[in-house]
Design a protein around this motif. Sequence first.
Motif: not given
Length: 103
Positions: A24-38, A51-54, A58-59, A82-85
């Motif tokens: 379950t992922v929340g908030g902003e997934v960007d270059m500073s957090t994408a590897d943590v998600m992976f 992968l719950d991105l609801r 930000f993606f 996915p979330s709408p974003q």
Amino acid sequence: MDQEGADPNFTATAAMEADRVVVTVGGEVDMSTADVMFETSIRDGRPAATLDLRAVTFFDSAAIHALLRLAEHYGERLTVLPSPQVRRVLEISGLSTQPWLSD
């Protein structure tokens, strides 16, 4: 399991359900957090993942890259909620018809 030392606008937690990891992922997934998600998604070696991105707000392209790496890793055993974003970013990227993307 929570991420360590990542952006305060980001969370990634993993829960085990039989042979599947649910991340379950929340908030902003960007270059500073994408590897943590992976890494959170593959860490426990389960053969399948959801992968719950609801709750993602930000993606970016780094997040897309991490998602594609997960799709390569899990193949047909990956489900993405996915979330709408996130859905909009995947539509723009031409990835909205991937079999792992849930309605």
